[in-house]
Design an enzyme around this catalytic site. Structure first.
Site, PDB file in Angstrom:
ATOM      1  N   SER A  20       9.429  11.977  16.542  1.00  0.00           N
ATOM      2  CA  SER A  20       8.872  13.330  16.434  1.00  0.00           C
ATOM      3  C   SER A  20       7.347  13.278  16.360  1.00  0.00           C
ATOM      4  CB  SER A  20       9.436  14.026  15.191  1.00  0.00           C
ATOM      5  OG  SER A  20       9.175  13.252  14.040  1.00  0.00           O
TER       6      SER A  20
ATOM      7  N   CYS B  54       5.142  -7.352  -7.259  1.00  0.00           N
ATOM      8  CA  CYS B  54       4.773  -8.691  -7.751  1.00  0.00           C
ATOM      9  C   CYS B  54       4.912  -9.725  -6.637  1.00  0.00           C
ATOM     10  CB  CYS B  54       5.619  -9.089  -8.959  1.00  0.00           C
ATOM     11  SG  CYS B  54       7.278  -9.668  -8.541  1.00  0.00           S
TER      12      CYS B  54
ATOM     13  N   CYS C 271      10.283  -6.035  -4.971  1.00  0.00           N
ATOM     14  CA  CYS C 271       9.939  -5.567  -6.311  1.00  0.00           C
ATOM     15  C   CYS C 271       9.112  -4.285  -6.214  1.00  0.00           C
ATOM     16  CB  CYS C 271       9.148  -6.656  -7.032  1.00  0.00           C
ATOM     17  SG  CYS C 271       8.555  -6.122  -8.645  1.00  0.00           S
TER      18      CYS C 271
ATOM     19  N   HIS D  63       7.237   0.564   9.084  1.00  0.00           N
ATOM     20  CA  HIS D  63       7.741   1.146   7.842  1.00  0.00           C
ATOM     21  C   HIS D  63       8.669   0.194   7.096  1.00  0.00           C
ATOM     22  CE1 HIS D  63       6.741   5.410   9.567  1.00  0.00           C
ATOM     23  NE2 HIS D  63       5.689   4.789   9.073  1.00  0.00           N
TER      24      HIS D  63
HETATM   25  C1  BJW Z   1      15.975  11.147  20.728  1.00  0.00           C
HETATM   26  C2  BJW Z   1      17.333  10.947  20.716  1.00  0.00           C
HETATM   27  C3  BJW Z   1      17.832  10.208  21.775  1.00  0.00           C
HETATM   28  C4  BJW Z   1      16.872  12.138  18.913  1.00  0.00           C
HETATM   29  N1  BJW Z   1      17.006   9.784  22.690  1.00  0.00           N
HETATM   30  N2  BJW Z   1      15.113  10.760  21.590  1.00  0.00           N
HETATM   31  C5  BJW Z   1      -0.827  15.585   6.352  1.00  0.00           C
HETATM   32  C6  BJW Z   1      -1.365  15.105   7.540  1.00  0.00           C
HETATM   33  C7  BJW Z   1      -1.275  13.767   7.866  1.00  0.00           C
HETATM   34  C8  BJW Z   1      -0.640  12.877   7.022  1.00  0.00           C
HETATM   35  C9  BJW Z   1      -0.125  13.350   5.853  1.00  0.00           C
HETATM   36  C10 BJW Z   1      -0.221  14.676   5.520  1.00  0.00           C
HETATM   37  N3  BJW Z   1       0.409  14.835   4.299  1.00  0.00           N
HETATM   38  C11 BJW Z   1       0.887  13.652   3.897  1.00  0.00           C
HETATM   39  C12 BJW Z   1       0.565  12.732   4.813  1.00  0.00           C
HETATM   40  C13 BJW Z   1       0.896  11.306   4.792  1.00  0.00           C
HETATM   41  C14 BJW Z   1       2.329  11.006   5.162  1.00  0.00           C
HETATM   42  C15 BJW Z   1       2.737  11.832   6.389  1.00  0.00           C
HETATM   43  O1  BJW Z   1       2.513  11.472   7.505  1.00  0.00           O
HETATM   44  N4  BJW Z   1       3.415  12.945   6.152  1.00  0.00           N
HETATM   45  C16 BJW Z   1       3.795  13.863   7.230  1.00  0.00           C
HETATM   46  C17 BJW Z   1       5.281  14.178   7.134  1.00  0.00           C
HETATM   47  C18 BJW Z   1       2.925  15.083   7.162  1.00  0.00           C
HETATM   48  N5  BJW Z   1       2.347   9.583   5.470  1.00  0.00           N
HETATM   49  C19 BJW Z   1       2.518   8.679   4.521  1.00  0.00           C
HETATM   50  O2  BJW Z   1       2.705   8.980   3.350  1.00  0.00           O
HETATM   51  C20 BJW Z   1       2.393   7.226   4.947  1.00  0.00           C
HETATM   52  N6  BJW Z   1       1.524   6.528   4.087  1.00  0.00           N
HETATM   53  C21 BJW Z   1       0.251   6.904   3.911  1.00  0.00           C
HETATM   54  O3  BJW Z   1      -0.282   7.817   4.511  1.00  0.00           O
HETATM   55  O4  BJW Z   1      -0.392   6.097   3.004  1.00  0.00           O
HETATM   56  C22 BJW Z   1      -1.729   6.400   2.623  1.00  0.00           C
HETATM   57  C23 BJW Z   1      -2.155   5.280   1.708  1.00  0.00           C
HETATM   58  C24 BJW Z   1      -3.160   4.434   2.102  1.00  0.00           C
HETATM   59  C25 BJW Z   1      -3.557   3.399   1.244  1.00  0.00           C
HETATM   60  C26 BJW Z   1      -2.908   3.222   0.027  1.00  0.00           C
HETATM   61  C27 BJW Z   1      -1.871   4.043  -0.347  1.00  0.00           C
HETATM   62  C28 BJW Z   1      -1.475   5.095   0.509  1.00  0.00           C
HETATM   63  C29 BJW Z   1       3.729   6.515   4.833  1.00  0.00           C
HETATM   64  C30 BJW Z   1       4.762   7.070   5.746  1.00  0.00           C
HETATM   65  C31 BJW Z   1       6.099   6.392   5.486  1.00  0.00           C
HETATM   66  C32 BJW Z   1       7.222   7.028   6.268  1.00  0.00           C
HETATM   67  N7  BJW Z   1       8.456   6.521   5.792  1.00  0.00           N
HETATM   68  C33 BJW Z   1       9.694   6.963   6.418  1.00  0.00           C
HETATM   69  C34 BJW Z   1      10.872   6.426   5.576  1.00  0.00           C
HETATM   70  C35 BJW Z   1      11.083   4.943   5.799  1.00  0.00           C
HETATM   71  C36 BJW Z   1      12.144   4.402   4.904  1.00  0.00           C
HETATM   72  C37 BJW Z   1      13.539   4.851   5.257  1.00  0.00           C
HETATM   73  O5  BJW Z   1      13.945   4.922   6.423  1.00  0.00           O
HETATM   74  O6  BJW Z   1      14.276   5.097   4.323  1.00  0.00           O
HETATM   75  O7  BJW Z   1       9.754   6.491   7.756  1.00  0.00           O
HETATM   76  S1  BJW Z   1       9.792   8.724   6.612  1.00  0.00           S
HETATM   77  C38 BJW Z   1      10.609   8.709   8.165  1.00  0.00           C
HETATM   78  O8  BJW Z   1       9.752   9.279   9.171  1.00  0.00           O
HETATM   79  C39 BJW Z   1      10.771   7.221   8.524  1.00  0.00           C
HETATM   80  C40 BJW Z   1      10.463   7.231   9.980  1.00  0.00           C
HETATM   81  O9  BJW Z   1      10.067   5.928  10.379  1.00  0.00           O
HETATM   82  C41 BJW Z   1       9.363   8.247  10.088  1.00  0.00           C
HETATM   83  C42 BJW Z   1       9.163   8.797  11.462  1.00  0.00           C
HETATM   84  O10 BJW Z   1      10.259   9.545  11.866  1.00  0.00           O
HETATM   85  P1  BJW Z   1      10.778   9.422  13.378  1.00  0.00           P
HETATM   86  O11 BJW Z   1      11.159   8.025  13.657  1.00  0.00           O
HETATM   87  O12 BJW Z   1       9.801  10.050  14.280  1.00  0.00           O
HETATM   88  O13 BJW Z   1      12.144  10.244  13.296  1.00  0.00           O
HETATM   89  P2  BJW Z   1      12.418  11.806  13.425  1.00  0.00           P
HETATM   90  O14 BJW Z   1      13.763  12.046  12.865  1.00  0.00           O
HETATM   91  O15 BJW Z   1      11.307  12.594  12.856  1.00  0.00           O
HETATM   92  O16 BJW Z   1      12.401  12.096  14.981  1.00  0.00           O
HETATM   93  C43 BJW Z   1      13.405  11.615  15.830  1.00  0.00           C
HETATM   94  C44 BJW Z   1      13.026  11.949  17.249  1.00  0.00           C
HETATM   95  O17 BJW Z   1      13.959  11.363  18.128  1.00  0.00           O
HETATM   96  C45 BJW Z   1      13.004  13.466  17.545  1.00  0.00           C
HETATM   97  O18 BJW Z   1      11.818  13.790  18.257  1.00  0.00           O
HETATM   98  C46 BJW Z   1      14.235  13.648  18.436  1.00  0.00           C
HETATM   99  O19 BJW Z   1      14.052  14.681  19.402  1.00  0.00           O
HETATM  100  C47 BJW Z   1      14.341  12.312  19.113  1.00  0.00           C
HETATM  101  N8  BJW Z   1      15.676  11.933  19.530  1.00  0.00           N
HETATM  102  N9  BJW Z   1      17.876  11.589  19.583  1.00  0.00           N
HETATM  103  C48 BJW Z   1      15.660  10.048  22.596  1.00  0.00           C
HETATM  104  N10 BJW Z   1      19.156   9.982  21.849  1.00  0.00           N
HETATM  105 ZN    ZN Z   2       8.598  -8.171  -9.649  1.00  0.00          ZN
END
Ligand code: BJW
Ligand code: ZN
Length: 228
Positions: free
Chosen positions: A171, A112, A108, A100
Site C-alpha cells: 500500500s 540486550c 529481547c 521490518h
Molecule cells: C496485492 C495482492 C495480490 C493484496 N497481488 N497485490 C506520518 C507520516 C509518516 C510516517 C509516520 C507518520 N506517523 C507515524 C509515522 C511512522 C510510522 C508510519 O509509517 N506510519 C504510517 C502508518 C503513517 N512508521 C514507523 O513507525 C516505522 N518506524 C519509524 O518511523 O521509526 C522512527 C524511529 C527512528 C529512530 C529511532 C526510533 C524510531 C516502523 C514501521 C514498522 C511497520 N511494521 C509493520 C508490522 C511488522 C510486524 C508484523 O508483521 O507483525 O510492518 S506494520 C505493517 O505495515 C507491516 C508491513 O510490513 C507494513 C507495510 O504494509 P504493506 O506490506 O504495504 O501491506 P498492506 O496490507 O498495507 O498492503 C497490501 C497491498 O497489497 C495493498 O496495496 C493491496 O492492494 C495489495 N495486494 N493482494 C498484488 N494478490
Molecule cells: Zn535481554
C-alpha cells in the site's frame, strides 16, 4: 532490477495482508496497527503473543506462490521486503533484505542483543530473556521502532543503484520503507508497480500493472521464448 515488496506478495499464499487483516476471522475485532506496537505489547502482552502464534502457524503452513518463485529464479536480484514471513527464502531467494525484521525469531524487548529462532509450527508463548530477564518478543519492527540499520543502509544502496524498481503488493503507506520508491525514482530508476489496485505509490509509477502478483510477476520475469 530490485524488487520492493509488501504483504500483497504473500497474500495468495494465504498470509493475510496488514490492511485487509480485519476482514472476518478470529482476529477481526483487533486492530493490527495497535497489536504491532510497543504500546499494544505493554497493554496486553498475552494478546500480542497469541496473535503472533496464530500468524506463525499460518505462515508455517503457507507455501511460496508463483511470484516468490519467479523472483527467486533471478539470483542477481536484490529483494527488499517489508514482509516478516520467510516465503522468499523458502522459494530459494538468496539476497533478501527484511526491513521490518522476521517473525521466525524472538528477541529481547530490552534490546540486550539476545535473539533465538522459534519453531513456527509450535510457537512459544510469553517468555523471559535468558540473558537479562526482560520479556522476549517477535524479532519484528513495530510502529515507532527504528528499522535494523544495516538492512536500511543496504536497501537504500540497492534502490539508489537499480535501473528498475519492481514494487509488488504494498500500500506504500508505511514509512520510512515507502520512501525507498521515491528514492529510487529520484536516482533515475524506472518504477514498475504490480498491485491489485492503485496504491500511494501509483503517482510514481512508470508502469502500473493491476493484477494478482502470482500471475503478473511470473509473466513479467519469465524468459522470452527463443526462436528455433
Ligand atoms: C496485492 C495482492 C495480490 C493484496 N497481488 N497485490 C506520518 C507520516 C509518516 C510516517 C509516520 C507518520 N506517523 C507515524 C509515522 C511512522 C510510522 C508510519 O509509517 N506510519 C504510517 C502508518 C503513517 N512508521 C514507523 O513507525 C516505522 N518506524 C519509524 O518511523 O521509526 C522512527 C524511529 C527512528 C529512530 C529511532 C526510533 C524510531 C516502523 C514501521 C514498522 C511497520 N511494521 C509493520 C508490522 C511488522 C510486524 C508484523 O508483521 O507483525 O510492518 S506494520 C505493517 O505495515 C507491516 C508491513 O510490513 C507494513 C507495510 O504494509 P504493506 O506490506 O504495504 O501491506 P498492506 O496490507 O498495507 O498492503 C497490501 C497491498 O497489497 C495493498 O496495496 C493491496 O492492494 C495489495 N495486494 N493482494 C498484488 N494478490
Ligand atoms: Zn535481554
Amino acid at each position: 532490477m530490485v524488487s520492493f515488496s509488501g504483504a500483497g506478495l504473500s497474500a495468495e499464499s494465504g498470509v493475510p495482508t496488514f490492511r485487509d487483516a480485519q476482514t472476518g476471522g478470529l482476529w477481526a475485532k483487533h486492530d493490527p496497527m495497535r497489536l504491532a506496537s510497543p504500546q499494544g505489547f505493554a497493554e496486553d502482552p498475552q494478546l500480542v503473543s497469541e496473535w503472533y502464534a496464530h500468524r506463525r502457524r499460518a505462515i508455517a503452513e503457507a507455501q511460496p506462490n508463483g511470484a516468490h518463485i519467479a523472483l527467486a529464479r533471478h539470483p542477481e536480484m536484490i529483494h527488499v521486503t517489508q514482509n516478516v514471513d520467510d516465503l522468499l527464502h523458502r522459494a530459494g531467494a538468496k539476497q533478501v533484505i527484511q526491513l521490518h525484521g522476521t517473525i521466525a525469531a524472538d528477541r529481547c524487548h530490552a534490546s540486550c542483543g539476545y535473539e533465538e529462532a522459534v519453531d513456527m509450527t509450535d510457537p512459544p508463548g510469553l517468555r523471559h530473556c535468558p540473558d537479562c530477564g526482560d520479556q522476549l518478543r517477535p524479532a519484528v519492527v513495530w510502529f515507532g521502532e527504528a528499522l535494523p540499520s544495516s538492512a536500511w543502509t543496504d536497501a537504500e544502496q540497492a534502490c539508489r543503484d537499480c535501473d528498475v524498481l519492481l514494487v509488488i503488493g504494498t500500500s506504500a503507506v508505511v514509512y520510512p520503507a515507502a520512501g525507498l520508491i521515491g528514492l529510487a525514482k529520484s536516482a533515475g530508476a524506472k518504477i514498475v508497480i504490480v498491485n491489485t489496485q492503485a496504491s500511494d505509490a501509483s503517482s510514481l509509477a512508470d508502469v502500473e500493472l493491476l493484477g494478482n502478483a502470482s500471475e503478473v510477476v511470473p509473466a513479467l520475469l519469465e524468459e522470452p521464448a527463443r526462436p528455433r
